[in-house]
Design a protein around this motif. Structure first.
Motif, PDB file in Angstrom:
ATOM      1  N   ALA A 175       9.442  -8.839  61.414  1.00  7.83           N
ATOM      2  CA  ALA A 175       9.808  -9.947  62.993  1.00  7.83           C
ATOM      3  C   ALA A 175      11.284  -9.647  63.212  1.00  7.83           C
ATOM      4  CB  ALA A 175       9.045 -10.744  63.283  1.00  7.83           C
ATOM      5  N   LEU A 176      12.005  -9.699  61.583  1.00  4.22           N
ATOM      6  CA  LEU A 176      13.483  -9.378  60.993  1.00  4.22           C
ATOM      7  C   LEU A 176      14.104  -8.490  61.369  1.00  4.22           C
ATOM      8  CD1 LEU A 176      13.193 -12.014  58.021  1.00  4.22           C
ATOM      9  CD2 LEU A 176      13.537 -12.966  60.634  1.00  4.22           C
ATOM     10  N   GLN A 177      13.132  -7.222  60.657  1.00  6.70           N
ATOM     11  CA  GLN A 177      13.704  -6.246  61.205  1.00  6.70           C
ATOM     12  C   GLN A 177      13.832  -5.500  62.334  1.00  6.70           C
ATOM     13  OE1 GLN A 177      11.718  -3.121  59.937  1.00  6.70           O
ATOM     14  NE2 GLN A 177      13.447  -1.775  59.456  1.00  6.70           N
ATOM     15  N   GLY A 178      13.131  -6.037  63.148  1.00  7.01           N
ATOM     16  CA  GLY A 178      13.467  -5.910  64.826  1.00  7.01           C
ATOM     17  C   GLY A 178      14.393  -6.487  65.246  1.00  7.01           C
ATOM     18  N   GLN A 179      14.490  -8.108  64.783  1.00  6.49           N
ATOM     19  CA  GLN A 179      15.553  -9.028  65.679  1.00  6.49           C
ATOM     20  C   GLN A 179      17.003  -8.349  64.755  1.00  6.49           C
ATOM     21  OE1 GLN A 179      15.379 -13.005  64.180  1.00  6.49           O
ATOM     22  NE2 GLN A 179      13.428 -12.987  65.486  1.00  6.49           N
ATOM     23  N   ALA A 180      16.971  -7.675  63.768  1.00  4.63           N
ATOM     24  CA  ALA A 180      18.567  -7.122  63.309  1.00  4.63           C
ATOM     25  C   ALA A 180      18.952  -6.367  64.279  1.00  4.63           C
ATOM     26  CB  ALA A 180      18.161  -6.635  61.404  1.00  4.63           C
ATOM     27  N   VAL A 181      17.716  -5.434  64.022  1.00  3.97           N
ATOM     28  CA  VAL A 181      18.563  -3.803  65.349  1.00  3.97           C
ATOM     29  C   VAL A 181      18.651  -4.286  66.502  1.00  3.97           C
ATOM     30  CG1 VAL A 181      17.374  -2.280  66.105  1.00  3.97           C
ATOM     31  CG2 VAL A 181      16.654  -2.677  64.300  1.00  3.97           C
ATOM     32  N   ALA A 182      17.915  -5.479  67.236  1.00  2.00           N
ATOM     33  CA  ALA A 182      18.800  -6.484  68.775  1.00  2.00           C
ATOM     34  C   ALA A 182      20.041  -6.291  68.172  1.00  2.00           C
ATOM     35  CB  ALA A 182      17.451  -6.840  68.540  1.00  2.00           C
ATOM     36  N   SER A 183      19.962  -7.114  67.334  1.00  6.64           N
ATOM     37  CA  SER A 183      21.470  -7.636  67.414  1.00  6.64           C
ATOM     38  C   SER A 183      22.775  -6.736  67.104  1.00  6.64           C
ATOM     39  CB  SER A 183      21.862  -9.413  66.079  1.00  6.64           C
ATOM     40  OG  SER A 183      21.504  -8.490  64.847  1.00  6.64           O
ATOM     41  N   ALA A 184      22.481  -5.325  66.371  1.00  6.79           N
ATOM     42  CA  ALA A 184      22.948  -4.310  66.104  1.00  6.79           C
ATOM     43  C   ALA A 184      23.535  -3.715  67.196  1.00  6.79           C
ATOM     44  CB  ALA A 184      22.516  -3.235  64.776  1.00  6.79           C
ATOM     45  N   LEU A 185      22.244  -3.434  68.029  1.00 11.29           N
ATOM     46  CA  LEU A 185      22.286  -2.666  69.690  1.00 11.29           C
ATOM     47  C   LEU A 185      23.569  -4.133  70.628  1.00 11.29           C
ATOM     48  CD1 LEU A 185      19.192  -1.503  70.167  1.00 11.29           C
ATOM     49  CD2 LEU A 185      20.936  -0.168  69.914  1.00 11.29           C
ATOM     50  N   GLU A 186      23.069  -4.988  69.951  1.00 14.75           N
ATOM     51  CA  GLU A 186      24.239  -5.721  71.575  1.00 14.75           C
ATOM     52  C   GLU A 186      25.874  -5.829  70.973  1.00 14.75           C
ATOM     53  OE1 GLU A 186      22.447  -9.619  71.131  1.00 14.75           O
ATOM     54  OE2 GLU A 186      20.609  -9.283  72.062  1.00 14.75           O
ATOM     55  N   ASP A 187      25.452  -5.532  69.673  1.00 14.03           N
ATOM     56  CA  ASP A 187      27.371  -5.647  69.025  1.00 14.03           C
ATOM     57  C   ASP A 187      28.139  -4.485  69.415  1.00 14.03           C
ATOM     58  OD1 ASP A 187      26.435  -8.002  67.635  1.00 14.03           O
ATOM     59  OD2 ASP A 187      26.811  -7.376  65.696  1.00 14.03           O
ATOM     60  N   ASP A 188      27.264  -3.244  69.426  1.00 14.36           N
ATOM     61  CA  ASP A 188      27.594  -2.012  69.888  1.00 14.36           C
ATOM     62  C   ASP A 188      27.956  -1.709  70.724  1.00 14.36           C
ATOM     63  OD1 ASP A 188      27.122  -0.840  66.871  1.00 14.36           O
ATOM     64  OD2 ASP A 188      25.190  -0.287  67.873  1.00 14.36           O
TER      65      ASP A 188
END
Length: 570
Positions: free
Chosen positions: A482-495
């Motif tokens: 779950a934490l790994q999925g949240q990190a990927v989502a936040s990275a996409l939002e930053d890009d």
């Protein structure tokens, strides 16, 4: 003609008459051994010789009886150990009928009914009977309702610690029972702890009664208070030092228990020393018998006996000392040697032992006494044969003639009659060492059983911990995903944010180029922008929206907005 109800009422106060009536009702002949001592209020017989059909009138008479003051029923049957299969099948025919599960249960039910209604029954002795759990439960109910029973003996009944715990539930709350005898009942240190708990419970209750009687300057009578006065635990070799320590802890402050018999209980010097320390604070104990314990030094036994006799102050105590078995006394009378290394102490003045009669406390079963009359010969001679011919009474000694005989390194019975083989010094072993090894072996077996139980509990706990660990690992894995999925989502939002910002800057630089081409470059100089800053920076790369240049970029964005505002106003 009397009706059955009147017959039962009269039979309740006349055991012999009702027993004859019950036998006649079933067309049977009364057993003379059963009626031998009924006229004295004593029912005393050996159950091994009673047929199965003869038990029904006996039990019916016992269940309604209110006359008898003593019931003594026992068995001298000893099942063979280590016999071949043929001998075992052949000896099944010789097993007494009443040793079956059904008969012992019926006997205990009849005694339960008698204890519940009888105001005269003072002594109950069941010796050598294979009492089982349901038998003890029925007997316990009767003990709980009895208000007259004083002497209880279950000597040589293999009840064990669990059976003793069941009996203790009723004995603990009884105010009439004074003596209990659990000789040879396969007890361990846990059984001794059960007896120590009874001593503690009754001492607490008696102290509250003492406080109530001492009000208004009255003097309480300690001697006439109800509760146990004598405890006999002889021939229980697994009691050991741990059981002796449990008893000594409760006897240290007790004021009511007068006699404790611990002959042949596997006690060593450690347990004897704990009991000796008890006597430093207990001044009411008049009998503390540690004889026939080969692991206790003679001097220590002598010291304990002297201390106990000091408590009795030279008077003939109510509770006397139990003599050693009769066969040892007969050997001494005949002057047989074979007692090398024996040490005998005599304490007090030399007197002839008195009171050789039967004691209301304890009995010790033996296979056959010297000079006993055979069953058929006794029948032809018109005599009766009771339990006392197959079961020997404990004989007692007065306090002033106590003899303490302790075997130090004596030879065994077999070595006295046969010539021992020649052994080397390393192979030779004394009887005392052999007994010590036997006691240690029993202790080690008990410890091994406890360790096995502890290991089973530890294995069960280990299985529970492993299941809990697997559950926690699964939960940890799910949380990590779950934490790994949240990190990927936040990275996409930053890009996405960076791309929008970059697009805005490109559009702004294009707007500035248009201003420059239109001849309005002085507006940029008025806004404080250099010419180098008007060049498109290319495609800047941002790793994040936050960084060390975040403040400079924000200022540049503010200036750009101001320039746009100025252009629009112009």
């Amino acid at each position: 003609m009397l009706d059955p109800i009147q017959i039962r009422r009269r039979g309740a106060v006349d055991f012999g008459t009702y027993y004859d009536y019950a036998c006649a009702a079933q067309d049977m002949i009364p057993v003379q051994a059963v009626k031998a001592h009924v006229g004295q209020g004593v029912l005393d017989f050996n159950g091994d010789r009673i047929r199965l059909a003869d038990w029904s009138p006996i039990l019916n008479s016992v269940a309604i009886n209110k006359q008898l003051h003593s019931i003594v029923i026992g068995s001298c049957y000893q099942p063979g150990l280590g016999e071949p299969e043929r001998s075992r099948v052949y000896n099944r025919k010789k097993i007494p009928a009443f040793r079956s599960k059904d008969m012992t249960f019926r006997l205990c039910k009849a005694i339960r009914d008698c204890l519940s209604i009888s105001p005269c029954l003072r002594t109950l002795r069941l010796h050598g009977l294979p009492l089982r759990e349901r038998d003890l439960i029925a007997l316990t109910k009767g003990l709980a309702k009895s208000s007259s029973l004083e002497n209880l003996s279950l000597a040589y009944c293999p009840i064990g610690d669990e059976g003793l715990q069941s009996i203790c539930q009723s004995v603990k709350y009884s105010t009439s029972i004074k003596t209990v005898d659990f000789t040879g009942c396969n007890l361990t240190w846990q059984g001794a702890e059960h007896m120590a708990n009874i001593i503690k419970h009754q001492a607490t209750r008696r102290r509250s009664d003492v406080w109530a009687e001492s009000l208004r300057y009255r003097k309480p009578d300690l001697e006439h208070m109800g509760g146990i006065r004598r405890i006999t635990l002889n021939c229980n070799t697994l009691i050991g030092d741990r059981g002796a320590a449990a008893l000594s802890q409760e006897l240290a402050e007790d004021l009511w228990v007068k006699a404790v018999d611990l002959q042949k209980c596997g006690i060593s010097n450690e347990g004897a020393q704990a009991l000796l320390e008890t006597l430093s604070t207990n001044n009411t104990l008049t009998v503390l018998d540690l004889r026939r314990n080969p692991l206790v030094d003679n001097n220590l036994v002598k010291t304990i006996i002297e201390k106990v006799l000091t408590n009795s102050k030279g008077n003939s105590a109510e509770y006397s000392w139990i003599k050693p078995p009769a066969h040892k006394e007969s050997q001494k009378a005949r002057g047989q040697k074979g007692a090398r290394g024996k040490s005998t102490f005599r304490i007090g003045a030399r007197r002839a032992p008195s009171g050789g009669g039967r004691s209301p406390c304890t009995l010790q079963p033996q296979s056959r006494l010297a000079g006993a009359i055979p069953w058929r010969s006794a029948g032809r001679a018109g005599r009766t044969r009771s339990l006392t011919e197959g079961v020997a009474d404990h004989s007692f000694q007065v306090a002033a003639s106590v003899k303490i005989t302790v075997e130090m390194e004596s030879e065994s019975e077999e070595s006295r009659t046969h010539t021992p083989p020649v052994l080397s010094p390393r192979e030779a072993i004394t009887v005392r060492q052999y007994k010590r090894l036997q006691v240690e072996l029993e202790e080690y077996r008990l410890r091994l059983t406890e360790e096995r139980k502890a290991r089973v509990r530890a294995d069960a706990r280990l299985a529970e911990v492993e299941l809990e660990n697997a559950r926690l690992r699964a939960a940890n894995a799910s949380l990590s995903e779950a934490l790994q999925g949240q990190a990927v989502a936040s990275a996409l939002e930053d890009d996405a944010v960076l791309e929008s910002i970059e697009t805005s800057f490109h559009k702004f630089h294009a707007f500035l180029d248009l201003l420059k081409d239109a001849g309005l470059g002085q507006l940029a100089s008025m806004a404080g922008l250099d010419q180098s800053q008007l060049q498109p920076p290319g495609r800047p790369q941002f790793s994040s929206t936050l960084g060390p240049n975040a403040g400079r970029d924000s200022k540049l964005a503010v200036r750009t907005v101001c320039v746009c505002v100025c252009v629009c106003v112009y």
